[in-house]
Design an enzyme around this catalytic site. Sequence first.
Site, short mmCIF file in Angstrom:
data_model
loop_
_atom_site.label_atom_id
_atom_site.label_comp_id
_atom_site.label_asym_id
_atom_site.label_seq_id
_atom_site.Cartn_x
_atom_site.Cartn_y
_atom_site.Cartn_z
N ASP A 60 -4.55 2.24 10.99
CA ASP A 60 -5.96 2.00 11.31
C ASP A 60 -6.02 1.54 12.77
O ASP A 60 -5.98 2.37 13.68
CB ASP A 60 -6.46 0.96 10.32
CG ASP A 60 -7.95 0.73 10.36
OD1 ASP A 60 -8.69 1.69 10.56
OD2 ASP A 60 -8.39 -0.43 10.18
N GLY B 217 0.77 -1.23 0.00
CA GLY B 217 0.00 0.00 0.00
C GLY B 217 0.80 1.28 0.00
O GLY B 217 0.37 2.31 -0.53
N GLU C 26 4.40 4.18 5.94
CA GLU C 26 3.15 3.41 5.83
C GLU C 26 2.12 4.20 5.03
O GLU C 26 2.20 5.43 4.92
CB GLU C 26 2.59 3.16 7.24
CG GLU C 26 2.70 1.71 7.71
CD GLU C 26 1.78 0.74 6.99
OE1 GLU C 26 1.41 0.97 5.82
OE2 GLU C 26 1.43 -0.28 7.60
N ASP C 27 1.13 3.49 4.50
CA ASP C 27 0.04 4.17 3.80
C ASP C 27 -0.99 4.72 4.79
O ASP C 27 -1.38 5.88 4.72
CB ASP C 27 -0.63 3.23 2.78
CG ASP C 27 -1.06 1.88 3.35
OD1 ASP C 27 -0.81 1.61 4.55
OD2 ASP C 27 -1.64 1.08 2.60
N LYS D 99 -6.09 7.11 10.95
CA LYS D 99 -7.48 7.00 11.42
C LYS D 99 -7.45 6.74 12.92
O LYS D 99 -7.65 5.60 13.36
CB LYS D 99 -8.14 5.77 10.76
CG LYS D 99 -8.78 5.96 9.43
CD LYS D 99 -9.62 4.71 9.13
CE LYS D 99 -9.54 4.30 7.70
NZ LYS D 99 -10.25 3.02 7.44
N ASP E 109 -5.84 0.04 -1.45
CA ASP E 109 -6.70 -0.81 -2.26
C ASP E 109 -7.97 -1.21 -1.55
O ASP E 109 -8.10 -1.12 -0.33
CB ASP E 109 -5.94 -2.11 -2.60
CG ASP E 109 -5.87 -3.07 -1.41
OD1 ASP E 109 -5.45 -2.61 -0.32
OD2 ASP E 109 -6.26 -4.24 -1.54
P1 IMP Z 1 -3.92 -1.81 11.06
O1 IMP Z 1 -3.06 -2.95 11.50
O2 IMP Z 1 -5.37 -2.04 11.42
O3 IMP Z 1 -3.44 -0.46 11.47
O4 IMP Z 1 -3.97 -1.94 9.49
C1 IMP Z 1 -3.25 -1.14 8.66
C2 IMP Z 1 -3.39 -1.67 7.25
O5 IMP Z 1 -4.76 -1.96 6.92
C3 IMP Z 1 -2.95 -0.60 6.28
O6 IMP Z 1 -1.57 -0.68 6.04
C4 IMP Z 1 -3.79 -0.90 5.08
O7 IMP Z 1 -3.16 -1.86 4.28
C5 IMP Z 1 -5.07 -1.49 5.63
N1 IMP Z 1 -6.14 -0.46 5.74
C6 IMP Z 1 -6.65 0.07 6.86
N2 IMP Z 1 -7.60 0.99 6.59
C7 IMP Z 1 -7.69 1.05 5.24
C8 IMP Z 1 -8.49 1.84 4.33
O8 IMP Z 1 -9.32 2.68 4.69
N3 IMP Z 1 -8.28 1.61 3.02
C9 IMP Z 1 -7.38 0.70 2.54
N4 IMP Z 1 -6.59 -0.04 3.36
C10 IMP Z 1 -6.75 0.13 4.69
MG MG Z 2 -0.60 -1.64 4.46
#
Ligand code: IMP
Ligand code: MG
Length: 183
Positions: free
Chosen positions: A105, A46, A101-102, A133, A161
């Site tokens: 979340d 991403g 990172e992209d 977020k 994506d």
């Molecule tokens: P975390 O471990 O929940 O912080 O997940 C982070 C990963 O989930 C990111 O690197 C993205 O690949 C994916 N992700 C989380 N939210 C989104 C979104 O709104 N759109 C696309 N990918 C997301």
């Molecule tokens: Mg990612």
Amino acid sequence: MNEMNRDILEILITEEQIQEKVSDLGKQISIDYKGKEPIVVGVLVGAVVFFADLLREITIPLSIDFVAISSYGSDTKSSGVVRILKDLDQSVESRHVLIVEDIIDTGLTLNYLVENLRSRSVATLKVCTLLDKPSRRKVPVVVDYNGFTIEDQYVVGYGLDFDQQYRNLPFVGVLRPEVYGGR
Ligand code: IMP
Ligand code: MG
């Protein structure tokens, strides 16, 4: 309007807004890492679009590397169990590491990566993300550089994506709910 754009409810961050922010981040990173020759680590897949643009806004010597990570379990709900699919090629011992990172979340993926890299005796470890977020956070992560803070919405484009699609959109947009089926 192309066929991908039809699935976009709203453009959240335009191409121009992204460019301006990426330029600001690159300038700040260039100042903060002067004389440190950092290893800038892109998190596949991403972050690649952001990573490629950000690199060219950084005006100091650096090296790059990539890591690929996957969380076990269903794709829609981060389980917190994470594994490294592709590790770094270089040693990061005694180096200044900047993770790119992209989006952050729940923070579970990044939390794992930070802990993992920290155990390799890095000199410093910082995090740069295009999007954050914070309302979704399950574990705390320190974000050193953040492009944009967004609401709890599923976004695509500029590397992000849904089901491997939409990564090539030049902006960050909100997907129509009917496309992802109430995820
Ligand atoms: P975390 O471990 O929940 O912080 O997940 C982070 C990963 O989930 C990111 O690197 C993205 O690949 C994916 N992700 C989380 N939210 C989104 C979104 O709104 N759109 C696309 N990918 C997301
Ligand atoms: Mg990612």
